[in-house]
Write a protein that holds these residues in place. Structure first.
Motif, PDB file in Angstrom:
ATOM      1  N   ALA A 142      53.188  32.290  43.177  1.00  0.00           N
ATOM      2  CA  ALA A 142      51.768  32.249  42.197  1.00  0.00           C
ATOM      3  C   ALA A 142      51.749  33.480  41.391  1.00  0.00           C
ATOM      4  N   PHE A 143      51.294  33.489  40.430  1.00  0.00           N
ATOM      5  CA  PHE A 143      50.924  34.537  39.767  1.00  0.00           C
ATOM      6  C   PHE A 143      49.543  34.728  39.715  1.00  0.00           C
ATOM      7  N   LEU A 144      48.842  35.837  40.255  1.00  0.00           N
ATOM      8  CA  LEU A 144      47.513  36.007  40.702  1.00  0.00           C
ATOM      9  C   LEU A 144      46.662  36.911  39.752  1.00  0.00           C
ATOM     10  N   GLU A 145      45.774  36.339  39.326  1.00  0.00           N
ATOM     11  CA  GLU A 145      44.806  37.284  38.418  1.00  0.00           C
ATOM     12  C   GLU A 145      43.584  37.342  39.463  1.00  0.00           C
ATOM     13  N   ALA A 146      43.322  38.549  40.050  1.00  0.00           N
ATOM     14  CA  ALA A 146      42.171  38.935  41.156  1.00  0.00           C
ATOM     15  C   ALA A 146      41.739  40.352  40.891  1.00  0.00           C
ATOM     16  N   PRO A 147      40.543  40.445  41.281  1.00  0.00           N
ATOM     17  CA  PRO A 147      39.927  42.128  41.136  1.00  0.00           C
ATOM     18  C   PRO A 147      40.887  42.840  42.122  1.00  0.00           C
ATOM     19  N   PRO A 148      40.839  44.132  41.812  1.00  0.00           N
ATOM     20  CA  PRO A 148      41.731  44.938  42.556  1.00  0.00           C
ATOM     21  C   PRO A 148      41.333  44.975  44.254  1.00  0.00           C
ATOM     22  N   GLN A 149      40.147  44.553  44.782  1.00  0.00           N
ATOM     23  CA  GLN A 149      39.653  44.514  46.086  1.00  0.00           C
ATOM     24  C   GLN A 149      40.604  43.514  46.863  1.00  0.00           C
ATOM     25  N   TRP A 150      41.524  42.504  46.063  1.00  0.00           N
ATOM     26  CA  TRP A 150      42.169  41.367  46.747  1.00  0.00           C
ATOM     27  C   TRP A 150      43.643  41.903  46.991  1.00  0.00           C
ATOM     28  N   GLU A 151      44.023  43.092  46.425  1.00  0.00           N
ATOM     29  CA  GLU A 151      45.439  43.313  46.693  1.00  0.00           C
ATOM     30  C   GLU A 151      45.764  43.562  48.265  1.00  0.00           C
ATOM     31  N   ALA A 152      44.944  43.994  48.913  1.00  0.00           N
ATOM     32  CA  ALA A 152      45.172  44.256  50.426  1.00  0.00           C
ATOM     33  C   ALA A 152      45.537  43.050  51.195  1.00  0.00           C
ATOM     34  N   ALA A 153      44.542  42.109  51.014  1.00  0.00           N
ATOM     35  CA  ALA A 153      44.586  40.831  51.622  1.00  0.00           C
ATOM     36  C   ALA A 153      45.772  40.191  51.042  1.00  0.00           C
ATOM     37  N   LEU A 154      46.148  40.194  49.795  1.00  0.00           N
ATOM     38  CA  LEU A 154      47.367  39.479  49.159  1.00  0.00           C
ATOM     39  C   LEU A 154      48.737  40.118  49.780  1.00  0.00           C
ATOM     40  N   ARG A 155      48.557  41.274  50.045  1.00  0.00           N
ATOM     41  CA  ARG A 155      49.838  42.031  50.691  1.00  0.00           C
ATOM     42  C   ARG A 155      49.926  41.674  52.385  1.00  0.00           C
ATOM     43  N   ASN A 156      48.782  41.280  52.820  1.00  0.00           N
ATOM     44  CA  ASN A 156      49.030  40.796  54.132  1.00  0.00           C
ATOM     45  C   ASN A 156      49.834  39.550  54.204  1.00  0.00           C
ATOM     46  N   ILE A 157      49.480  38.706  53.202  1.00  0.00           N
ATOM     47  CA  ILE A 157      50.177  37.462  53.081  1.00  0.00           C
ATOM     48  C   ILE A 157      51.814  37.628  52.904  1.00  0.00           C
ATOM     49  N   ASP A 158      51.941  38.433  51.877  1.00  0.00           N
ATOM     50  CA  ASP A 158      53.109  38.856  51.063  1.00  0.00           C
ATOM     51  C   ASP A 158      53.418  40.347  51.125  1.00  0.00           C
TER      52      ASP A 158
END
Length: 249
Positions: free
Chosen positions: A75-91
């Protein structure tokens, strides 16, 4: 994630407010009926996801994003910066794709365009687009969905569809433009011709055109500048389970 029923999609709008120019995934789902909105629980969602094709927007509380929310899907994700850590935990290999978002001022003069409005008879032409530019119809459900929507503009050479522009995301106030040209036909102004026609269509619908591209795409930046777009903001998309892509619009 639980898919929100069509009748409840509009009620999810506060999660994604305010609407901004650029990728408007929720707006596109709500306006066109393409794609889905999903939540972590119902009622009382804490995480909201809008998705059409590989384009995804996330809002809410990232602490409640399930580790298997994407289950390996890209997926190409559009999200506020505070989501990056949670996304990096997934990938852990999460790629960050810099983006430039521009808008078209009301006073910008558009060139006269002879790009044609595409319709049902153009399904074969859209289906025959080269693989590297076939993403242009992704947010409309494929060639047939885009053709039936009657929102795309195209340019033909010897009856071959060689350039296409579309409102890639449609929101309530903005429409974000996508445009592609077959490699053998680039450098002749056909992207500009198609985009100019779509921009006028967007204005006629009472919305403001926006343009999303990457800072290392000089061709796209040049077309946007010639059409009169002005810088609105710098942004990023997150590419999950994907490399950061080569941009072409």
């Amino acid at each position: 994630m639980l898919t929100v029923t069509a009748g409840d999609v509009e009620g999810m709008r506060p999660f994604f407010a305010p609407e901004r120019p650029g990728p408007m995934v929720f707006g596109h789902v709500a306006t066109t009926g393409r794609g889905i909105v999903a939540v972590d629980r119902w009622p009382g969602p804490r995480v909201a996801m809008a998705q059409v094709g590989q384009d995804t927007a996330l809002r809410g509380d990232p602490d409640h994003l399930s580790p298997d929310a994407f289950a390996g899907a890209a997926a190409f994700l559009e999200a506020p910066p505070q989501w990056e850590a949670a996304l990096r935990n997934i990938d852990p290999a999460l790629a960050v794709w810099p983006r430039i978002i521009a808008t078209l001022p009301a006073g910008a003069h558009l060139p006269v365009s002879d790009a044609v409005l595409l319709g049902p008879d153009d399904v074969p032409g859209l289906a025959a687009l080269p693989a590297d530019i076939a993403w242009i119809h992704e947010t409309w459900g494929g060639p047939e969905g885009l053709a039936l929507a009657r929102v795309a503009r195209g340019y033909r050479v010897d009856d071959e569809l060689v350039a296409v522009a579309v409102p890639f995301h449609i929101g309530s106030a903005f429409e974000d433009v996508g445009v592609v040209t077959a490699a053998a036909h680039r450098g002749h102004g056909r992207a500009l011709t198609c985009a100019a026609a779509v921009l006028q269509d967007i204005r006629d619908r009472g919305r403001v055109p926006s343009w999303s591209t990457s800072p290392d795409n000089p061709g796209s930046l040049a077309v946007a500048a010639r059409l009169g777009f002005v810088h609105h903001r710098d942004d990023v998309l997150y590419a999950i389970n994907l490399p950061s892509p080569d941009d072409s619009h």
